[in-house]
Write a protein that holds these residues in place. Structure first.
Motif, PDB file in Angstrom:
ATOM      1  N   ASP A 105       4.435  -3.457  -4.988  1.00  0.00           N
ATOM      2  CA  ASP A 105       3.107  -3.858  -4.526  1.00  0.00           C
ATOM      3  C   ASP A 105       3.284  -5.049  -3.582  1.00  0.00           C
ATOM      4  O   ASP A 105       4.406  -5.519  -3.355  1.00  0.00           O
ATOM      5  CB  ASP A 105       2.169  -4.163  -5.707  1.00  0.00           C
ATOM      6  N   GLU A 106       2.201  -5.529  -3.028  1.00  0.00           N
ATOM      7  CA  GLU A 106       2.269  -6.588  -2.036  1.00  0.00           C
ATOM      8  C   GLU A 106       2.861  -7.875  -2.612  1.00  0.00           C
ATOM      9  O   GLU A 106       3.657  -8.555  -1.960  1.00  0.00           O
ATOM     10  CB  GLU A 106       0.885  -6.848  -1.412  1.00  0.00           C
ATOM     11  N   GLU A 107       2.495  -8.204  -3.835  1.00  0.00           N
ATOM     12  CA  GLU A 107       3.014  -9.430  -4.451  1.00  0.00           C
ATOM     13  C   GLU A 107       4.528  -9.329  -4.619  1.00  0.00           C
ATOM     14  O   GLU A 107       5.269 -10.258  -4.301  1.00  0.00           O
ATOM     15  CB  GLU A 107       2.330  -9.669  -5.814  1.00  0.00           C
ATOM     16  N   GLN A 108       5.002  -8.206  -5.096  1.00  0.00           N
ATOM     17  CA  GLN A 108       6.444  -8.016  -5.281  1.00  0.00           C
ATOM     18  C   GLN A 108       7.174  -8.015  -3.939  1.00  0.00           C
ATOM     19  O   GLN A 108       8.250  -8.598  -3.813  1.00  0.00           O
ATOM     20  CB  GLN A 108       6.718  -6.704  -6.015  1.00  0.00           C
ATOM     21  N   ARG A 145       7.720 -11.509  -2.792  1.00  0.00           N
ATOM     22  CA  ARG A 145       8.366 -12.458  -3.705  1.00  0.00           C
ATOM     23  C   ARG A 145       9.786 -12.789  -3.252  1.00  0.00           C
ATOM     24  O   ARG A 145      10.566 -11.923  -2.900  1.00  0.00           O
ATOM     25  CB  ARG A 145       8.423 -11.871  -5.120  1.00  0.00           C
ATOM     26  N   CYS A 199      12.131 -12.183   1.720  1.00  0.00           N
ATOM     27  CA  CYS A 199      11.515 -11.237   0.797  1.00  0.00           C
ATOM     28  C   CYS A 199      11.613  -9.847   1.422  1.00  0.00           C
ATOM     29  O   CYS A 199      11.819  -9.716   2.634  1.00  0.00           O
ATOM     30  CB  CYS A 199      10.062 -11.615   0.507  1.00  0.00           C
ATOM     31  N   THR A 239       0.151  -5.467   4.022  1.00  0.00           N
ATOM     32  CA  THR A 239       0.341  -4.496   2.944  1.00  0.00           C
ATOM     33  C   THR A 239       1.685  -3.816   3.140  1.00  0.00           C
ATOM     34  O   THR A 239       2.183  -3.715   4.269  1.00  0.00           O
ATOM     35  CB  THR A 239      -0.760  -3.421   2.932  1.00  0.00           C
TER      36      THR A 239
END
Length: 180
Positions: A38-41, A44, A52, A103
């Motif tokens: 997902d976007e957060e991962q 990260r 990232c 995204t």
């Protein structure tokens, strides 16, 4: 990547087919690192670096876009890095980050679009020996020109290097591996 790119590579032979196959392979390694994130991962940081997975794909997209345009338009397609301002460097640093609104799907779609354009250039450029002077930058030797072939080798090397970075980041994120 896309079916269009795969079909372009299949219609060519010789050096151009080899260049496109190498690009395809390393692009696949790079994009595979983003699978199921997902976007957060994807944004990260999992190592001591600022890198990232999503940012690496954004960066490779930007690099490939710039160098592909260099093949077609020459130095005018590239910035004069010697006159970069702090704002220019900050904008460049944003290529390595997932920003608000970014995204995973959007980043991958843009990469596929840029890759398709590069593949089209490889397939249709009349001569891979066409060359242009390199843009001014502290990391380039002055008064040096690169052929389209040399630029493509640079894009391949950049993609392969960053695919390895992304693989390490992904493995540190959740144990998933791309290349092992």
């Amino acid at each position: 990547m896309s079916d269009t790119m795969d079909s372009t590579a299949q219609t060519l032979t010789g050096e151009r087919a080899d260049l496109l196959e190498s690009l395809r392979k390393h692009r696949q390694f790079l994009t595979f690192t983003a699978r199921d994130l997902d976007e957060e991962q994807a944004g990260r940081r999992t190592t001591a670096s600022e890198l990232c997975v999503g940012g690496l794909i954004k960066h490779v997209t930007s690099v490939e876009r710039g160098w592909a345009e260099f093949i077609v338009k020459g130095t005018s397609a590239m910035p004069d890095f010697t006159s970069f301002t702090e704002k220019d460097f900050a904008r460049r640093a944003d290529e390595f980050r997932m920003l608000p609104g970014d995204t995973v799907a959007g980043i991958l779609a843009e990469y596929a679009k840029v890759a398709g354009r590069t593949d089209e250039i490889v397939a249709t450029l009349p001569d891979l020996d066409v060359s242009h002077p390199l843009p001014k930058a502290p990391w380039f030797q002055a008064d040096t020109s690169w052929s389209a072939r040399r630029v493509l080798l640079h894009i391949i090397a950049e993609t392969a290097q960053h695919a390895g970075h992304a693989d390490i980041i992904r493995e540190a994120l959740d144990g998933a591996k791309t290349m092992g």
